[in-house]
Design a protein around this motif. Structure first.
Motif, PDB file in Angstrom:
ATOM      1  N   ALA A 252       1.353 -14.430  -9.359  1.00 47.10           N
ATOM      2  CA  ALA A 252       1.763 -15.315  -8.268  1.00 47.10           C
ATOM      3  C   ALA A 252       2.012 -14.463  -7.040  1.00 47.10           C
ATOM      4  O   ALA A 252       2.783 -13.497  -7.094  1.00 47.10           O
ATOM      5  N   GLY A 253       1.352 -14.792  -5.944  1.00 45.78           N
ATOM      6  CA  GLY A 253       1.594 -14.012  -4.742  1.00 45.78           C
ATOM      7  C   GLY A 253       0.665 -14.363  -3.607  1.00 45.78           C
ATOM      8  O   GLY A 253       0.125 -15.471  -3.541  1.00 45.78           O
ATOM      9  N   PHE A 254       0.504 -13.378  -2.737  1.00 51.44           N
ATOM     10  CA  PHE A 254      -0.181 -13.576  -1.469  1.00 51.44           C
ATOM     11  C   PHE A 254      -1.291 -12.555  -1.263  1.00 51.44           C
ATOM     12  O   PHE A 254      -1.197 -11.409  -1.702  1.00 51.44           O
ATOM     13  N   TYR A 255      -2.304 -12.997  -0.557  1.00 51.28           N
ATOM     14  CA  TYR A 255      -3.268 -12.118   0.106  1.00 51.28           C
ATOM     15  C   TYR A 255      -3.165 -12.451   1.586  1.00 51.28           C
ATOM     16  O   TYR A 255      -3.178 -13.625   1.962  1.00 51.28           O
ATOM     17  N   ARG A 256      -3.033 -11.424   2.417  1.00 55.88           N
ATOM     18  CA  ARG A 256      -2.900 -11.595   3.865  1.00 55.88           C
ATOM     19  C   ARG A 256      -4.239 -11.324   4.536  1.00 55.88           C
ATOM     20  O   ARG A 256      -5.038 -10.525   4.039  1.00 55.88           O
ATOM     21  N   VAL A 257      -4.474 -11.954   5.658  1.00 60.95           N
ATOM     22  CA  VAL A 257      -5.676 -11.661   6.430  1.00 60.95           C
ATOM     23  C   VAL A 257      -5.420 -10.374   7.221  1.00 60.95           C
ATOM     24  O   VAL A 257      -4.393 -10.232   7.886  1.00 60.95           O
ATOM     25  N   GLY A 258      -6.360  -9.443   7.109  1.00 61.35           N
ATOM     26  CA  GLY A 258      -6.238  -8.171   7.822  1.00 61.35           C
ATOM     27  C   GLY A 258      -7.599  -7.591   8.105  1.00 61.35           C
ATOM     28  O   GLY A 258      -8.615  -8.068   7.589  1.00 61.35           O
ATOM     29  N   PRO A 259      -7.616  -6.552   8.927  1.00 64.92           N
ATOM     30  CA  PRO A 259      -8.904  -5.925   9.266  1.00 64.92           C
ATOM     31  C   PRO A 259      -9.511  -5.203   8.065  1.00 64.92           C
ATOM     32  O   PRO A 259      -8.793  -4.644   7.239  1.00 64.92           O
ATOM     33  N   ALA A 260     -10.823  -5.240   7.995  1.00 68.07           N
ATOM     34  CA  ALA A 260     -11.540  -4.520   6.946  1.00 68.07           C
ATOM     35  C   ALA A 260     -11.383  -3.024   7.158  1.00 68.07           C
ATOM     36  O   ALA A 260     -11.215  -2.555   8.287  1.00 68.07           O
ATOM     37  N   LYS A 261     -11.438  -2.266   6.066  1.00 70.16           N
ATOM     38  CA  LYS A 261     -11.318  -0.800   6.157  1.00 70.16           C
ATOM     39  C   LYS A 261     -12.409  -0.197   7.035  1.00 70.16           C
ATOM     40  O   LYS A 261     -12.171   0.781   7.729  1.00 70.16           O
ATOM     41  N   ASP A 262     -13.595  -0.803   7.010  1.00 71.67           N
ATOM     42  CA  ASP A 262     -14.731  -0.246   7.755  1.00 71.67           C
ATOM     43  C   ASP A 262     -14.815  -0.778   9.185  1.00 71.67           C
ATOM     44  O   ASP A 262     -15.793  -0.528   9.889  1.00 71.67           O
ATOM     45  N   GLY A 263     -13.800  -1.536   9.595  1.00 70.96           N
ATOM     46  CA  GLY A 263     -13.810  -2.076  10.950  1.00 70.96           C
ATOM     47  C   GLY A 263     -14.612  -3.359  11.080  1.00 70.96           C
ATOM     48  O   GLY A 263     -14.751  -3.893  12.173  1.00 70.96           O
ATOM     49  N   GLY A 264     -15.135  -3.867   9.968  1.00 73.87           N
ATOM     50  CA  GLY A 264     -15.924  -5.098   9.997  1.00 73.87           C
ATOM     51  C   GLY A 264     -15.047  -6.329  10.116  1.00 73.87           C
ATOM     52  O   GLY A 264     -13.898  -6.267  10.575  1.00 73.87           O
TER      53      GLY A 264
END
Length: 166
Positions: free
Chosen positions: A54-66
């Protein structure tokens, strides 16, 4: 000390009303999104039986800058996939479609990402702010068809409550 638990004889609607009230009490006025997600992940674990994650995934920038992707956030359960592209797996599908994904059998879901082989069913609900996805709430269960439309409605109400707190 906090001791939030639903009544033993509560119906599912009451469980979600109590869960939202507890989440409101814990997150109101707290500006730290990570702290709020951590407490809500713990509440989900306490309130909802038969979960293995149970938890979250947050929206964030890709590691490769994509393009943005989902990045692991606070959770309760076994270690999990750290990054999920939009449109991939149940979480990525929920993020891309901005719609709840109620999956009775994850093994039948095209492109399912198996972070925990014990998971059999999944519910993922996007958290929206001003129409944009900022996170998803992810629930996994080892029981097939564990989640219902009532669960989806309850978690959607929770996501709406959290939209300006995470």
């Amino acid at each position: 000390m906090y001791d939030f638990k639903p009544a033993a004889d509560a119906d599912l609607g009451e469980v979600y009303r109590d869960l939202c009230a507890a989440a409101d009490a814990l997150t109101a006025g707290e500006p730290d999104a990570v702290a709020n997600m951590a407490n809500v992940a713990a509440l989900l674990w306490e309130f909802l039986p038969d979960l293995n994650w149970a938890g979250f995934y947050r929206v964030g920038p890709a590691k490769d800058g994509g393009a943005d992707e989902l990045v692991l956030g606070p959770f309760v359960g076994r270690p999990a996939c750290i990054r999920i592209p939009f449109g991939k797996g149940v979480c990525g599908t929920a993020a891309e479609s901005r719609a709840a994904q109620l999956v009775e059998d994850v093994h039948a879901f095209p492109g399912h990402i198996a972070c925990d082989s014990a998971s059999a069913s999944e519910l993922v609900v996007p958290v929206l702010r001003d129409g944009a996805v900022i996170a998803v709430i992810d629930l996994d269960s080892p029981t097939p068809a564990r989640f219902t439309e009532a669960d989806a409605e309850g978690v959607t109400a929770l996501a709406a409550l959290l939209s300006d707190r995470v």
